[in-house]
Design a protein around this motif. Structure first.
Motif, short mmCIF file in Angstrom:
data_model
loop_
_atom_site.label_atom_id
_atom_site.label_comp_id
_atom_site.label_asym_id
_atom_site.label_seq_id
_atom_site.Cartn_x
_atom_site.Cartn_y
_atom_site.Cartn_z
N GLU A 44 -13.18 45.06 24.95
CA GLU A 44 -11.81 44.85 25.40
C GLU A 44 -11.75 43.89 26.58
O GLU A 44 -10.81 43.10 26.71
CB GLU A 44 -11.16 46.19 25.77
N PHE A 48 -9.53 40.45 26.67
CA PHE A 48 -8.55 40.15 27.72
C PHE A 48 -8.88 38.83 28.43
O PHE A 48 -8.01 37.98 28.64
CB PHE A 48 -8.52 41.30 28.72
N VAL A 52 -6.32 35.95 27.41
CA VAL A 52 -5.25 36.00 28.40
C VAL A 52 -5.56 35.14 29.62
O VAL A 52 -4.75 34.30 30.03
CB VAL A 52 -4.96 37.45 28.83
N GLN A 86 -0.59 42.75 32.51
CA GLN A 86 -1.44 43.21 31.41
C GLN A 86 -2.72 43.85 31.94
O GLN A 86 -3.21 44.84 31.38
CB GLN A 86 -1.79 42.03 30.49
N TYR A 87 -3.26 43.29 33.01
CA TYR A 87 -4.46 43.83 33.65
C TYR A 87 -4.22 45.25 34.14
O TYR A 87 -5.03 46.16 33.92
CB TYR A 87 -4.82 42.90 34.81
N GLY A 90 -3.63 47.71 31.22
CA GLY A 90 -4.87 48.03 30.53
C GLY A 90 -5.78 48.96 31.30
O GLY A 90 -6.85 49.35 30.79
#
Length: 595
Positions: A44, A48, A52, A86-87, A90
């Protein structure tokens, strides 16, 4: 434009095969840190960072951060804020933080591959969450219970970020000269007044609050470094119950115009009677500061590693595609108008240098992180003590060497492109510019060298060096009769012996003249780094041979190790000669006069 793909195969080999991290995590009580969980983190994390963060890297460099002079508010480059959201969503911000403060409670070393990926994908973006980890460590080890409750949870969750406010216009390394003042107030808080410079992520639009950890002097403070205290100063005021209030009297006065990391906000921060709270004991701020600094120094070493790996990936791809001239021994691809430049020995020299420093440096950096976990959580006090000594010894080596090699590798990679590397189109010049800061912030290479030789070797009598040399000796003894490793074991044992002898000579010279420490420090540090890397390369080959890895993987590790021992390890000879030249090899320069 440069691209990035996380090197998951090598990361797994280092973490699980060479270092045996899974078994160590279980032994330390991290029962959740199983291979399945860690593999999921790697997968993952790769997704990311590759999809991203990496696409924002060049745009962040071009646009940079902007400052509203009227308000002091900093705006980050396009896409940075969304990527940070998003960081946080997650759960990455609290990956290795304690569960009681909202973290996932994984070991420190489990987060290191993610840190490398972030830095390779987008170093400037990675600077925004970087110092939150240092602030978290300082509050964990030195903060009061209410401070941990109020500040740690939002830091761990990523809702707030942290900074480290040390440097002032007139003092960088010599913090004893700092002038920022702290005045006690009736409610137990303090007003902080002063100016700090070079503050990474000092202001930004990613979060609603920023937790500044600030060094300042109390009215009764003794002079010098013994009179420094540490304070937590939030951008938005926070009381002891965690209630937020008005904007604090702290703002960004200007943004630095820099050589690289344009997407990272490097701020001049003005504190004009800002409300702060004392962390730890009065006049003991340096102790808490070094908790932050040591965390940050290992993290910056990983920045050099990440940039090196990204540069190597792109240089390899380009060197396989770019057609120029024929090989000196005759055409290798006669069906093409010219051979790819990877067939030329000098191009291979540059690529293999990067490969040897990246893959060997990865083991060195990951091992230092694993020692942090052992030092904090091993059941046996003796094991904790030894790991702590190793962390202290390895930290300046990891920080300095991985960043110096980062500069070397990004320049080698750019060179493979020729003139195309110098223009912005391919993204190589950005990597080279970004890499340069890593040798400077969180303590320059020279400061790391003095820390290693002056403190870790001389002052602490080399306890960490002795522990590491014992580790090398055990490895050499275990493989003394292993014929397939003979080309590495003999030279490694010899270098370890020379390292001990060199250390004794420096110590003898320093006893007669303390300036010998300063004269020898840089070369001693680099000598140490190359020997440490030799050990990890020998161990990597031994591990690969005994593993279930493919034969191609094993052959590749052996070939790279052979290159390292033949072409890079001999650099120690020049460093040893420089050390032995002593202070006499450094003639004095006039303090005044013309250049």
């Amino acid at each position: 434009m440069s691209s990035y793909q996380a090197p998951l195969t090598d990361m797994r080999f280092v973490l699980f095969d060479v270092l045996g991290a899974e078994a160590t995590f279980q032994r330390l009580g991290y029962t959740e840190a199983t291979r399945d969980v860690l593999d999921a983190v790697l997968e993952e994390g790769a997704r990311f960072t590759e999809t991203v963060l990496a696409p924002l890297n060049s745009e962040g460099d071009r646009k940079g951060c902007s400052l509203d002079q009227a308000t002091g508010a900093v705006t980050t480059p396009p896409g940075f804020k969304q990527a940070y959201a998003q960081y946080v969503d997650g759960g990455w911000a609290g990956l290795t933080s304690p569960a009681e403060f909202g973290g996932q409670g994984l070991p420190h070393a489990a987060g290191v591959p993610l840190k490398e990926m972030i830095d390779a994908a987008n170093l400037a973006w990675g600077n925004f969450p970087l110092l939150s980890h240092g602030a978290t460590e300082a509050l964990l080890h030195h903060g009061e219970a209410w401070q941990q409750e109020v500040f740690l949870k939002p830091l761990v969750e990523g809702r707030w970020t942290g900074t480290m406010c040390l440097t002032e216009p007139h003092c960088g390394t010599d913090l004893g000269l700092l002038k920022t003042r702290a005045e006690p107030q009736a409610d137990g808080s303090y007003t902080i007044t002063g100016t700090k410079i070079f503050i990474t992520a000092g202001d930004h639009d990613l979060t609603d609050n920023i937790v500044h950890l600030v060094l300042a002097r109390l009215p009764d403070a003794p002079s010098g470094s013994k009179g420094i205290s540490l304070f937590v100063v939030p951008k938005v005021r926070v009381d002891r119950d965690g209630n937020t209030g008005a904007v604090n009297a702290v703002r960004c006065g200007s943004l630095e115009h820099k050589m690289g990391i344009h997407g990272s906000a490097t701020c001049v921060m003005n504190f004009d009677g800002a409300q702060g709270w004392l962390i730890g004991q009065p006049h003991k701020g340096l102790m808490a500061m070094f908790t932050m600094m040591n965390t940050a120094r290992l993290a910056v070493g990983l920045q050099g590693l990440g940039l090196s790996d990204r540069a190597l990936q792109n240089a390899l791809r380009y060197s396989r595609e770019r057609l120029q001239m024929r090989a000196l021994s005759g055409a290798k691809f006669p069906d093409k108008p010219a051979d790819p430049i990877i067939v030329h020995p000098d191009v291979r020299r540059m690529l293999l240098t990067c490969k040897a420093l990246v893959e060997g440096g990865r083991v060195m950096g990951y091992d230092a992180a694993l020692q942090v976990d052992i030092a904090q959580h091993a059941a046996d006090a003796g094991e904790r003590e030894q790991a702590d000594a190793l962390v202290g010894f390895l930290t300046p080596i990891v920080k300095a060497c991985l960043t110096e090699w980062g500069v070397e590798c990004t320049y080698h990679a750019l060179q493979c492109y020729g003139g195309h590397g110098y223009i912005a189109e391919h993204g190589m010049e950005q990597l080279a510019r970004d890499a340069r800061i890593t040798t400077l912030y969180e303590g320059t290479t020279g400061i790391q060298a003095l820390d290693l030789l002056g403190r870790k070797i001389m002052q602490l009598q080399g306890v960490g060096l002795k522990a590491f040399l014992a580790q090398v000796s055990r490895f050499c003894d275990e493989h003394a009769d292993h014929a397939a490793l003979a080309e590495f074991i003999g030279p490694l044992r010899e270098k370890a012996t020379q390292w001990q002898q060199l250390t004794m000579r420096v110590g003898k010279n320093a006893a007669a003249n303390p300036d010998e420490i300063g004269a020898a420090a840089y070369d001693y540090l680099m000598y140490s780094g190359y020997v440490v890397l030799a050990y990890w390369w020998a161990r990597s080959v031994a591990t690969a041979e005994a593993s279930a890895q493919s034969q191609a993987f094993k052959d590749d590790k052996r070939a790279t190790a052979t290159f390292y021992f033949a072409r890079i390890l001999p650099r120690t000879l020049a460093h040893a000669a420089a050390i032995d030249s002593g202070i006499g090899g450094l003639p004095s320069l006039p303090v005044e006069g013309h250049a």
